[in-house]
Scaffold this active site. Structure first.
Site, PDB file in Angstrom:
ATOM      1  N   LYS A  34       0.825  -1.214   0.000  1.00  0.00           N
ATOM      2  CA  LYS A  34       0.000   0.000   0.000  1.00  0.00           C
ATOM      3  C   LYS A  34       0.854   1.257   0.000  1.00  0.00           C
ATOM      4  O   LYS A  34       0.617   2.171  -0.769  1.00  0.00           O
ATOM      5  CB  LYS A  34      -0.896   0.057   1.248  1.00  0.00           C
ATOM      6  CG  LYS A  34      -1.930  -1.025   1.346  1.00  0.00           C
ATOM      7  CD  LYS A  34      -2.844  -0.783   2.553  1.00  0.00           C
ATOM      8  CE  LYS A  34      -2.117  -0.807   3.879  1.00  0.00           C
ATOM      9  NZ  LYS A  34      -1.696  -2.137   4.320  1.00  0.00           N
TER      10      LYS A  34
ATOM     11  N   ARG B 115      -9.611   1.968   9.086  1.00  0.00           N
ATOM     12  CA  ARG B 115      -9.040   0.669   9.367  1.00  0.00           C
ATOM     13  C   ARG B 115      -9.996  -0.266  10.093  1.00  0.00           C
ATOM     14  O   ARG B 115      -9.638  -1.383  10.391  1.00  0.00           O
ATOM     15  CB  ARG B 115      -7.815   0.888  10.242  1.00  0.00           C
ATOM     16  CG  ARG B 115      -6.615   0.071   9.834  1.00  0.00           C
ATOM     17  CD  ARG B 115      -5.551   0.430  10.838  1.00  0.00           C
ATOM     18  NE  ARG B 115      -4.327  -0.256  10.644  1.00  0.00           N
ATOM     19  CZ  ARG B 115      -3.318   0.182   9.903  1.00  0.00           C
ATOM     20  NH1 ARG B 115      -3.432   1.279   9.196  1.00  0.00           N
ATOM     21  NH2 ARG B 115      -2.197  -0.494   9.865  1.00  0.00           N
TER      22      ARG B 115
ATOM     23  N   ARG C  42      11.609  -5.163   4.478  1.00  0.00           N
ATOM     24  CA  ARG C  42      11.257  -3.757   4.258  1.00  0.00           C
ATOM     25  C   ARG C  42      12.218  -2.810   4.984  1.00  0.00           C
ATOM     26  O   ARG C  42      12.537  -2.990   6.153  1.00  0.00           O
ATOM     27  CB  ARG C  42       9.834  -3.519   4.744  1.00  0.00           C
ATOM     28  CG  ARG C  42       9.407  -2.067   4.687  1.00  0.00           C
ATOM     29  CD  ARG C  42       7.941  -1.937   4.522  1.00  0.00           C
ATOM     30  NE  ARG C  42       7.197  -2.307   5.717  1.00  0.00           N
ATOM     31  CZ  ARG C  42       5.875  -2.312   5.765  1.00  0.00           C
ATOM     32  NH1 ARG C  42       5.168  -1.996   4.709  1.00  0.00           N
ATOM     33  NH2 ARG C  42       5.257  -2.644   6.875  1.00  0.00           N
TER      34      ARG C  42
ATOM     35  N   ARG D  41      11.321  -0.665  10.624  1.00  0.00           N
ATOM     36  CA  ARG D  41      10.320  -0.263  11.607  1.00  0.00           C
ATOM     37  C   ARG D  41      10.298  -1.212  12.797  1.00  0.00           C
ATOM     38  O   ARG D  41      10.422  -2.406  12.627  1.00  0.00           O
ATOM     39  CB  ARG D  41       8.937  -0.240  10.959  1.00  0.00           C
ATOM     40  CG  ARG D  41       8.730   0.961  10.091  1.00  0.00           C
ATOM     41  CD  ARG D  41       7.510   0.865   9.226  1.00  0.00           C
ATOM     42  NE  ARG D  41       6.361   0.219   9.852  1.00  0.00           N
ATOM     43  CZ  ARG D  41       5.181   0.078   9.257  1.00  0.00           C
ATOM     44  NH1 ARG D  41       5.005   0.552   8.039  1.00  0.00           N
ATOM     45  NH2 ARG D  41       4.196  -0.524   9.854  1.00  0.00           N
TER      46      ARG D  41
ATOM     47  N   ARG E 210      -0.155  -7.866  13.711  1.00  0.00           N
ATOM     48  CA  ARG E 210      -0.747  -6.869  12.808  1.00  0.00           C
ATOM     49  C   ARG E 210      -1.623  -7.541  11.753  1.00  0.00           C
ATOM     50  O   ARG E 210      -2.654  -7.003  11.369  1.00  0.00           O
ATOM     51  CB  ARG E 210       0.360  -6.042  12.132  1.00  0.00           C
ATOM     52  CG  ARG E 210       0.908  -4.980  13.083  1.00  0.00           C
ATOM     53  CD  ARG E 210       2.248  -4.450  12.629  1.00  0.00           C
ATOM     54  NE  ARG E 210       2.227  -3.945  11.281  1.00  0.00           N
ATOM     55  CZ  ARG E 210       3.284  -3.961  10.467  1.00  0.00           C
ATOM     56  NH1 ARG E 210       4.435  -4.457  10.878  1.00  0.00           N
ATOM     57  NH2 ARG E 210       3.188  -3.471   9.257  1.00  0.00           N
TER      58      ARG E 210
HETATM   59  P1  ADP Z   1       0.730  -1.455   8.262  1.00  0.00           P
HETATM   60  O1  ADP Z   1       1.908  -1.857   7.445  1.00  0.00           O
HETATM   61  O2  ADP Z   1       0.407  -2.388   9.397  1.00  0.00           O
HETATM   62  O3  ADP Z   1      -0.457  -1.152   7.415  1.00  0.00           O
HETATM   63  P2  ADP Z   1       0.905   1.362   9.161  1.00  0.00           P
HETATM   64  O4  ADP Z   1       2.158   2.089   8.937  1.00  0.00           O
HETATM   65  O5  ADP Z   1      -0.284   1.725   8.318  1.00  0.00           O
HETATM   66  O6  ADP Z   1       1.253  -0.188   9.042  1.00  0.00           O
HETATM   67  O7  ADP Z   1       0.449   1.501  10.694  1.00  0.00           O
HETATM   68  C1  ADP Z   1       1.316   1.202  11.761  1.00  0.00           C
HETATM   69  C2  ADP Z   1       0.570   1.241  13.096  1.00  0.00           C
HETATM   70  O8  ADP Z   1      -0.019   2.547  13.301  1.00  0.00           O
HETATM   71  C3  ADP Z   1      -0.625   0.285  13.207  1.00  0.00           C
HETATM   72  O9  ADP Z   1      -0.235  -1.011  13.587  1.00  0.00           O
HETATM   73  C4  ADP Z   1      -1.490   0.995  14.264  1.00  0.00           C
HETATM   74  O10 ADP Z   1      -1.000   0.781  15.570  1.00  0.00           O
HETATM   75  C5  ADP Z   1      -1.296   2.464  13.935  1.00  0.00           C
HETATM   76  N1  ADP Z   1      -2.333   2.980  12.998  1.00  0.00           N
HETATM   77  C6  ADP Z   1      -2.132   3.466  11.737  1.00  0.00           C
HETATM   78  N2  ADP Z   1      -3.283   3.829  11.169  1.00  0.00           N
HETATM   79  C7  ADP Z   1      -4.262   3.570  12.089  1.00  0.00           C
HETATM   80  C8  ADP Z   1      -5.680   3.718  12.111  1.00  0.00           C
HETATM   81  N3  ADP Z   1      -6.362   4.198  11.055  1.00  0.00           N
HETATM   82  N4  ADP Z   1      -6.347   3.345  13.234  1.00  0.00           N
HETATM   83  C9  ADP Z   1      -5.709   2.863  14.298  1.00  0.00           C
HETATM   84  N5  ADP Z   1      -4.376   2.681  14.346  1.00  0.00           N
HETATM   85  C10 ADP Z   1      -3.647   3.038  13.261  1.00  0.00           C
END
Ligand code: ADP
Length: 217
Positions: free
Chosen positions: A17, A92, A129, A162, A173
Site C-alpha cells: 500500500k 481501518r 522492508r 520499523r 498486525r
Molecule cells: P501497516 O503496514 O500495518 O499497514 P501502518 O504504517 O499503516 O502499518 O500503521 C502502523 C501502526 O499505526 C498500526 O499497527 C497501528 O498501531 C497504527 N495505525 C495506523 N493507522 C491507524 C488507524 N487508522 N487506526 C488505528 N491505528 C492506526
C-alpha cells in the site's frame, strides 16, 4: 463544483500500500496521507500524541478511533488536499469508515483500491522492508534493494527497519487486519466503489493497474 478523488488503499500489512500510494501520489500530484507515518512521526517527536500511541503501535494494536478521526480530519483540511488525496492506513475498521463518511464533503468521490497478495509473500516482504527516514522511500532488501548497502538511493540516508516489522508483531498486525479491517472490503464492495488489484505482480504492473482502477485524469 468539480468532484475530487478520495482514494482509499486497503490490503494486509506488506501488500504494498505504502509503495503504491506514494507512486500514485507522485504521478497525480495529490498527497498521500499515511496515518502510520503520521503516528511514527509523532512518536519520534515525542509529542503528547506520540507518547500516547507508542506502546499501542509497538504491539501491533490499533490506536483509538476518536484520536484517528481527529488526526485525519485536521490533515484533510490542509490546502494541499483541495484537489483530492490518498489515504493509506485509514479507515481501518468499520467504526472509522462510518466516522470518515460523516466528514466527507458531497463533492468528494471515494474510490477504494484493495491490493491482493498471496499470504506466503507477506512475511518476506515485511522482513525485508526498509524505509528512508528523510524522504520516506520504501525499499526491500530482497526485491527492491538500494544501490549501496542500506543507504537511500536519493539522499544516501541510512535506511531503517520499523519496530513493528519484527516477526511476532507482524503476525499480530495481520491478525488485527483480518479481524478489524477485512470487513471493510465487503462494506465498500456493496457500495460499488471497490477495485481489486493483483499485488503479487511486478511493482510497475501493479502501479498501471491501480492507475486504471482509479481512473484519474
Ligand atoms: P501497516 O503496514 O500495518 O499497514 P501502518 O504504517 O499503516 O502499518 O500503521 C502502523 C501502526 O499505526 C498500526 O499497527 C497501528 O498501531 C497504527 N495505525 C495506523 N493507522 C491507524 C488507524 N487508522 N487506526 C488505528 N491505528 C492506526
Amino acid at each position: 463544483m468539480n468532484r475530487i478523488p478520495v482514494i482509499i488503499f486497503l490490503g494486509v500489512p506488506g501488500a504494498g500500500k505504502g509503495t503504491q500510494a506514494l507512486r500514485l501520489s507522485n504521478e497525480k500530484g495529490i498527497p498521500r496521507i499515511s496515518t502510520g507515518d503520521m503516528l511514527r512521526q509523532a512518536v519520534q517527536d515525542d509529542s503528547p500524541l506520540g507518547r500516547m500511541v507508542q506502546a499501542i503501535m509497538k504491539d501491533g494494536r490499533l490506536v483509538d478511533d476518536e484520536t484517528m478521526l481527529k488526526l485525519v480530519q485536521d490533515r484533510i483540511l490542509r490546502p494541499d488536499c483541495r484537489n483530492g488525496f490518498i489515504l493509506d492506513g485509514y479507515p481501518r475498521n468499520m467504526q472509522q469508515a462510518g466516522q470518515f463518511e460523516r466528514i466527507l464533503q458531497p463533492h468528494m468521490d471515494v474510490r477504494v483500491v484493495k491490493i491482493e497478495v498471496a499470504e506466503e509473500d507477506i512475511v518476506k516482504r515485511i522482513a525485508g522492508r526498509r524505509t528512508c527516514p528523510k524522504c520516506e522511500r520504501i525499499y526491500n532488501i530482497y526485491f527492491h534493494p538500494p544501490g549501496k548497502d542500506e543507504l537511500c538511493d536519493a539522499d544516501q540516508t541510512p535506511l531503517f527497519r520499523r519496530d513493528d516489522d519484527l516477526e511476532d508483531v507482524v503476525r499480530r498486525r495481520i491478525e488485527t487486519y483480518q479481524r478489524e479491517t477485512r470487513p471493510l472490503i465487503d462494506y465498500y464492495g456493496s457500495k460499488q466503489v471497490l477495485q481489486l488489484v493483483n499485488g503479487s505482480q511486478n511493482s510497475n504492473l501493479v502501479a498501471d493497474q491501480i492507475l486504471r482502477a482509479v481512473d484519474l485524469n
